[in-house]
Motif scaffolding. Structure first.
Motif, short mmCIF file in Angstrom:
data_model
loop_
_atom_site.label_atom_id
_atom_site.label_comp_id
_atom_site.label_asym_id
_atom_site.label_seq_id
_atom_site.Cartn_x
_atom_site.Cartn_y
_atom_site.Cartn_z
N ALA B 709 56.00 39.87 48.90
CA ALA B 709 54.93 39.95 47.70
C ALA B 709 53.81 40.78 48.16
O ALA B 709 53.56 41.29 49.27
CB ALA B 709 54.46 38.51 47.66
N SER B 710 53.01 41.02 47.12
CA SER B 710 51.74 41.86 47.24
C SER B 710 50.81 40.94 46.47
O SER B 710 50.93 40.51 45.48
CB SER B 710 51.99 43.01 46.36
N GLU B 711 49.60 40.92 47.27
CA GLU B 711 48.42 39.98 46.81
C GLU B 711 47.35 40.91 46.31
O GLU B 711 47.20 42.07 46.78
CB GLU B 711 47.86 39.17 47.77
N ARG B 712 46.57 40.44 45.25
CA ARG B 712 45.46 41.48 44.85
C ARG B 712 44.31 40.08 44.60
O ARG B 712 44.50 39.18 43.94
CB ARG B 712 45.89 41.91 43.38
N ASP B 713 43.20 40.63 45.24
CA ASP B 713 42.05 39.46 44.61
C ASP B 713 41.00 40.21 43.88
O ASP B 713 40.70 41.34 43.94
CB ASP B 713 41.18 39.35 46.19
N LEU B 714 40.70 39.43 42.96
CA LEU B 714 39.79 39.81 41.86
C LEU B 714 38.51 38.90 42.12
O LEU B 714 38.57 37.89 41.84
CB LEU B 714 40.63 39.82 40.53
N ALA B 715 37.51 39.45 42.08
CA ALA B 715 36.29 38.92 42.00
C ALA B 715 35.73 38.99 40.64
O ALA B 715 35.41 39.86 40.33
CB ALA B 715 35.17 39.40 43.14
N LEU B 716 35.55 37.70 39.95
CA LEU B 716 35.17 37.77 38.65
C LEU B 716 33.84 37.16 38.38
O LEU B 716 33.35 36.22 38.94
CB LEU B 716 36.47 36.95 37.79
N LEU B 717 33.25 37.90 37.33
CA LEU B 717 31.93 37.20 37.07
C LEU B 717 32.16 36.30 35.64
O LEU B 717 32.63 36.83 34.59
CB LEU B 717 30.90 38.30 36.68
N SER B 724 37.09 27.36 34.65
CA SER B 724 38.04 28.44 35.64
C SER B 724 39.32 27.92 35.30
O SER B 724 40.21 28.64 35.40
CB SER B 724 37.70 28.06 37.09
N ALA B 725 39.65 26.87 34.97
CA ALA B 725 41.24 26.57 34.29
C ALA B 725 41.39 27.47 33.40
O ALA B 725 42.53 27.92 33.32
CB ALA B 725 41.10 25.08 34.01
N ASP B 746 37.62 31.56 46.07
CA ASP B 746 35.93 31.52 46.13
C ASP B 746 35.30 31.44 45.13
O ASP B 746 35.81 31.48 44.12
CB ASP B 746 35.91 33.18 47.10
N LEU B 747 34.00 30.76 45.73
CA LEU B 747 33.31 30.45 44.35
C LEU B 747 31.69 30.67 44.92
O LEU B 747 31.31 30.24 45.84
CB LEU B 747 33.35 28.84 43.97
N TYR B 748 31.19 31.46 44.13
CA TYR B 748 29.70 31.96 44.57
C TYR B 748 28.89 32.15 43.37
O TYR B 748 29.21 32.73 42.45
CB TYR B 748 29.79 33.07 45.34
N GLY B 761 36.29 34.18 42.95
CA GLY B 761 37.49 35.01 43.41
C GLY B 761 38.73 34.29 43.07
O GLY B 761 38.99 33.20 43.53
N PHE B 762 39.64 34.83 42.53
CA PHE B 762 41.19 34.69 42.29
C PHE B 762 42.14 35.50 42.98
O PHE B 762 41.95 36.55 42.99
CB PHE B 762 41.50 34.81 40.66
N ARG B 763 42.85 34.85 43.83
CA ARG B 763 43.79 35.66 44.34
C ARG B 763 45.18 35.70 43.58
O ARG B 763 45.76 34.40 43.27
CB ARG B 763 44.09 35.11 45.88
N LEU B 764 45.85 36.88 43.23
CA LEU B 764 47.10 36.90 42.57
C LEU B 764 48.11 37.40 43.41
O LEU B 764 47.98 38.16 44.14
CB LEU B 764 46.96 37.87 41.33
#
Lengths: 342, 798
Positions: B709-717, B724-725, B746-748, B761-764
């Motif tokens: 698999a390949s993962e990608r993290d997206l930090a979203l505003l 978030s749902a 992650d939540l900030y 932060g969502f990890r896909l």
């Protein structure tokens, strides 16, 4: 070429081991990590020369380089952790393995449930299915259908909570006998654990609601001998192979012959002590052969079918087993009590 | 039923063994003995002494100084406070060194300056009754120094027999004797009374109406009273009973009253027949009628209490008024007292149900009513009347001048057929007819022909419980001894009754909570909350006036208990029943539920650092876990279902199954729990118990992936208005077929993040079934996702 590189890697490993062992502080470990494994470190230096190798040779040296990297990195981590915990406790620079491990909360079943489950398992092996009956009962099922007229002193044996005219909180699990027999034809072999209600205020030995467990076996050809053998078998398995069983005549309106079952006192072994009031026996259940009138009431032919029934109090058995002096402890649900017995 | 061992032995001379051995034998015959009380052991040192002189105490008005002859040859000085001490009389005396019941040790003492060498005793001090008004007076003549216990026959044992409600005949010494005697009824005799002899009571047979020595008697209600015997004794002298009689009564726990009343009580305990003595002079007419009460009539019973009667209460009346509540208690207006010279003795049979009804309604259970409710022997009545008449004549004098036996509905013995093959079928052992007959005969059954089948068994009047064949089967088993039957487990057919589905569900629920470190609780089903609840007609208290409609409050009370005992880390769960009124007013409806409460740290303390407190996210995780037990279960923010009343607004979740709410949970609000300041937040959850365990039979194996698999993290505003749902949904819908999983990691919010937004932060994770996912695949998917998020929710990359 391959041999040369592998030799270099091995030399690096040996030197690295010595250096890590000799590290005197966390900072030394960090410096070593950079020096050995860093981007400009010695391992990288060796690997730069991989490009000079053929496609067949590359994986051989690569595998060795990975192994050395793993070894050294584990040593460095371990050393790091040792300094970290030493720093936390301010003590000697090594891991103190006498410190307690990290625990999780331990869950547990209520002691009464444990006893119920254990009883049900034993009867499961004896062919009894576990079923459930309602806690709100009609007086018809709680008394009349069990051959107990409401205007008979036998009905006084239970002090009853009434919800409305003719509707009660069941005073025993026995009404489930009638319900099961009305729903199914023999062979019947069931156990019915559940809460029952008596109008007794809480004190050391009484509770207005407590657990009871009913058993019923009905078929052609079941005799007093089967009854005694089944109960004794249960007693030996539950209380231990040396436990003796005693059957005493008694009276329950829905069984005849009726019997109280005693088991040899588990505390004194039968010689008599304060727990068994000097008798050497502990009463554990009421029981007997199903009264033919109960069969008539549920539409079974009493000439064809015979059977036996029994009822016991898992709470009382739990109290005996764990030496619990006061029934209220079972219902306070003090976490310290529940943790002790789970 | 209290049995005196000595009394019993006087009826069965062949009785062998100690009181405890007798208790053991009775237990094995179905009459277990709760307790064997050694009588007299505590008063072994007490003597009979004569007071020879009584002088006033020089320093106390209420005390006297006595000279006592205790048979030692030396007169003793004893200070006594009893008003009834008289020179010349005999009293029980505890010398120095003796002990009394309760452990009081007698020592030499000085009372207000006067020496006292021992103690003169009251009945209560000797454990012989409640009488503490004065010293116990002794009617009889003994030499001073005689052992008090031996003189009065007090070295006895009281057996407290637990008689089952079917065995009325065991509520008497004769009944117990018949069971316990080695030879059964043949060994039982009724000895003459000391100083008396058998008295002939020639009761004239009659139907509803009769007459005895000028007293008219009639039964107006034959259903309520099928038989009534009466005897008239004239010329009695009412006085305290002789010591032997008083001692017997005390041995069974009764307080002696006077010789006439004591005689009736004696025969009641000997034969089981309740008896009553009326003062004949107080009976108007003189006449006795057995009739029903007038509705609302008031009547003062012997205990001095005024009672209100109903028209269904059976009464005894004289020519003018009621004189007794039939079978329950006599009246003050016809009580035998010191001035009584003529008595009318009643020996009656009253209907069990009628007596029971009256006794229960009045809350008045007496020795008489207790026996009538359980059944009195109609055949034994003439004997009982003769016996009590003989006793009264022996201890109170007088003579029987007339008797009558109103017997409008003569008793006929029941004949029950007993098939020996039925005995074998139930008991598993074939017994010969002769053995069966002998076993039954010993306790009074009569078998016509021991060789016949069925056996025709005639049932004595004192066994009204024996109605059918099975009752005789039990008698055979009981008399032969349950131990004598083999234990043999025959082959059995397996039952096809299915296990109740809730059993498996409950097991699953327990698994969840045990894994999460919860302890199982058990709480009673009572509640003080009336709303939509089933009330109890006769609750123990107002706090327990209703049946619970929800489990959590009961568990919260248990949390409070733990807090009160300093326990701050509490995790409890329960599976239990709740109750609701039926819509049609019928039998209330039951529902099985699960519930849990928790507070405190997430794990036990550890040296490596503090454990975080259990919080909303543990609650939600637990709810998620519970939701898995339901068909299409899910957890959503919102109301907490039945816990709305006890949880704080805001941190609440609803548990859904197939779209409908089946449970909920939340943080318990401050007003719903009494928690000390140091306690952490308490959380509660509750749900219906799923009807059955999730069906896993339809589940099929999915092949495990073979490509990485390949993962990608997206930090979203994410703007605060966007849950978030919703972001997650948008990601799923836009990422394409290669998306395998997406979750926030992650939540900030705060510095560096614009006001009104938060950084999530969502990890896909991407994976293809047939190839390795390329960077280009992931880049394209990420672009699609970011575009969709921007369009739908105004979410941008941070």
């Amino acid at each position: 070429m391959v041999e040369e590189l592998i030799a270099q890697l091995r030399a690096l490993e040996g030197e690295g081991r010595e250096a890590v062992a000799g590290a005197g502080a966390a900072a030394d470990v960090e410096r070593l990590r950079v020096d050995l494994l860093g981007r400009k470190g010695r391992l990288t230096g060796v690997l730069r020369r991989l490009g000079e190798l053929s496609a067949e040779e590359k994986p051989v040296v690569g595998a060795e380089a990975n192994r050395v990297k793993g070894e050294l990195s584990a040593l460095l981590d371990e050393r790091d952790a040792a300094f970290a915990s030493a720093a936390a406790s301010g003590g000697v620079p090594r891991v103190d393995l006498t410190l307690p491990g990290r625990a999780r909360w331990r869950g547990g079943l209520h002691p009464v449930t444990q006893v119920v489950d254990e009883i049900c398992e034993i009867f499961h092996d004896l062919g009894f299915a576990r079923v459930r009956g309602p806690e709100v009962e009609t007086a018809e099922y709680n008394f009349t259908r069990l051959n107990t007229p409401l205007d008979h002193p036998a009905a006084d044996m239970h002090d009853t909570f009434y919800l409305q005219d003719g509707v009660v909180l069941r005073t025993h699990t026995s009404p489930a006998q009638a319900r099961v027999m009305e729903m199914f034809q023999p062979p019947v072999r069931v156990v019915v654990p559940g809460v029952v209600y008596r109008r007794d205020p809480f004190d050391a030995s009484h509770a207005p609601a407590f657990e009871q467990l009913e058993g019923l076996a009905v078929d052609e050809g079941i005799t007093f001998a089967d009854f005694k053998a089944t109960i004794s078998s249960f007693v030996r398995r539950f209380f231990g192979p040396g436990a003796k069983t005693r059957f005493r005549p008694s009276y329950f309106p829905f069984t005849e012959p009726s019997a109280e079952v005693d088991v040899s006192c588990r505390i004194c072994g039968g010689t008599g002590c304060s727990a068994c009031k000097g008798t050497g026996w502990m009463e554990i259940m009421g029981s007997g052969m199903v009264h033919p009138r109960v069969f008539e009431n549920v539409g079974y032919d009493p000439e064809r079918y015979t059977g036996f029934a029994f009822g016991m109090g898992p709470g009382r058995i739990a109290m005996q087993r764990y030496g619990i002096p006061d029934i209220r402890l079972l219902y306070e649900n003090d976490v310290r009590f529940l943790e002790q017995l789970s | 039923m209290n049995i005196s061992y000595r009394w019993l032995k006087s009826l069965v001379p062949t009785l062998e063994g100690s009181p405890r051995e007798l208790a053991e034998r009775l237990a094995m015959l179905g009459a277990p003995v709760d307790e064997v009380v050694d009588l007299g052991a505590e008063i072994g040192g007490v003597l009979i002494a004569r007071v020879t002189e009584v002088r006033p105490h020089p320093n106390a008005d209420k005390l006297r100084v006595c000279t006592v002859d205790a048979g030692t040859g030396e007169p003793l000085q004893v200070v006594c406070g009893a008003p009834n001490v008289e020179a010349g009389r005999l009293y029980p005396f505890a010398p120095v060194g003796a002990t009394l019941p309760g452990g009081l040790q007698i020592k030499t003492a000085r009372l207000r300056g006067e020496a006292s060498e021992g103690m003169l005793c009251s009945a209560r001090e000797l454990g012989l009754g409640r009488d503490h008004a004065g010293l116990m007076t002794l009617a009889g003549e003994w030499a001073p120094g005689t052992s008090f216990r031996d003189a009065l026959g007090l070295d006895d044992a009281r057996l407290v027999v637990d008689v089952t409600p079917n065995r009325s005949e065991l509520l008497s010494h004769v009944g117990i004797a018949r069971e316990a005697a080695p030879g059964g009824r043949a060994d039982v005799r009724l000895p003459d009374f000391p100083g008396g002899s058998a008295v002939s009571v020639d009761a004239k047979p009659a139907a509803e109406n009769g007459e005895a020595a000028g007293v008219r008697l009639s039964i107006e209600d034959v259903d309520g009273c099928p038989r009534y015997l009466a005897a008239v004794i004239r010329g009695v002298r009412v006085a305290p009973s002789p010591e032997w009689l008083a001692t017997r009564l005390r041995a069974v726990g009764l307080r002696p009253i006077n010789n006439v009343v004591d005689s009736t009580n004696y025969v009641l305990h000997e034969l089981g027949q309740p008896l009553h003595a009326f003062d004949l002079a107080k009976l108007a007419g003189p006449e006795i009628r057995v009739c029903r009460a007038a509705a609302g009539e008031t009547f003062v019973t012997l205990d001095g209490v005024e009672r209100t009667l109903e028209a269904t209460d059976l009464m005894i009346a004289d020519g003018e008024r009621s004189v007794a509540i039939a079978g329950v208690m006599g009246g003050q207006n016809s009580e035998v007292g010191d001035g009584t010279t003529d008595v009318l003795l009643e020996c009656a049979l009253f209907d069990a149900r009628s007596v029971r009804k009256t006794s229960r309604r009045l809350g008045l259970s007496t020795d008489a009513s207790y026996r009538f409710e359980r059944g009195v022997d109609p055949e034994g009545m003439p004997l009982a009347l003769a016996r009590v008449a003989a006793l009264i004549v022996a201890v109170a004098g007088g003579a029987v001048v007339g008797a009558v036996d109103l017997n409008p509905r003569p008793f006929r013995r029941r004949v029950v057929e007993l098939r020996p093959e039925r005995v074998a079928k139930v008991l598993g052992v074939a017994l010969p007819g002769a053995e069966i007959a002998a076993l039954l005969d010993a306790i009074g059954f009569e078998v016509e022909d021991a060789g016949a089948s069925p056996l025709r068994v005639s049932v004595p009047g004192y066994r009204p419980d024996v109605e059918g064949e099975i009752d005789l089967v039990e008698e055979v088993a009981r008399r032969r001894g349950y131990d004598s039957f083999p234990e043999a487990l025959g082959p059995f057919r397996p039952t096809e009754i299915p296990q109740d589905p809730s059993v498996a569900v409950e097991r699953k629920v327990r698994d969840v909570f045990l894994r999460w470190g919860f302890l199982e609780a058990r709480t009673a089903a009572f509640s003080p909350v009336a709303e939509n609840a089933v009330p109890l007609l006769n609750p123990l208290s107002q706090e327990e006036g209703f049946l619970r409609t929800t489990l959590a409050p009961g568990l919260l009370r248990r949390v409070e208990h733990n807090f009160a005992h300093g326990v701050r880390d509490v995790r409890l769960f329960q599976v239990g029943t709740v109750f609701f009124p039926a819509a049609d007013g019928g039998v209330p409806r039951e529902e099985l539920r699960l519930a849990a409460v928790f507070s405190g740290a997430s794990r036990p303390p550890h040296w490596s650092g503090p454990a975080p407190a259990l919080d909303t996210w543990d609650l939600k995780g637990l709810l998620d876990e519970v939701a898995r037990l339901f068909p299409a279960g899910s957890v959503q923010p919102g109301g907490a279902w039945d816990l709305d009343a006890v949880t704080a607004e805001g941190e609440r979740f609803a548990l859904l199954s197939d779209g409908s709410v089946v449970g909920g949970g939340g943080a318990v609000d401050a007003k719903s729990i009494d928690a000390p300041a140091w306690a952490g937040t308490v959380y509660a959850l509750e749900a219906r118990l799923p009807e059955r365990v999730p069906d896993v039979r339809g589940v099929k194996y999915a092949a495990l992936p073979t490509f990485p698999a390949s993962e990608r993290d997206l930090a979203l505003l994410v703007p605060d208005s966007v849950p978030s749902a919703d972001v997650e949904t948008a990601v799923r819908e836009s990422a394409g077929a290669l998306l395998e999983a997406v979750f926030p990691f992650d939540l900030y919010a705060g510095k560096g993040v614009p006001e009104g937004t938060r950084s999530v932060g969502f990890r896909l994770r991407f994976r293809a079934a047939d190839r390795t996912v390329t960077d280009a695949d992931v880049d394209q998917a990420a672009d699609r996702v970011l575009r969709a998020l921007e369009e739908r929710h105004g979410v941008r990359r941070r």
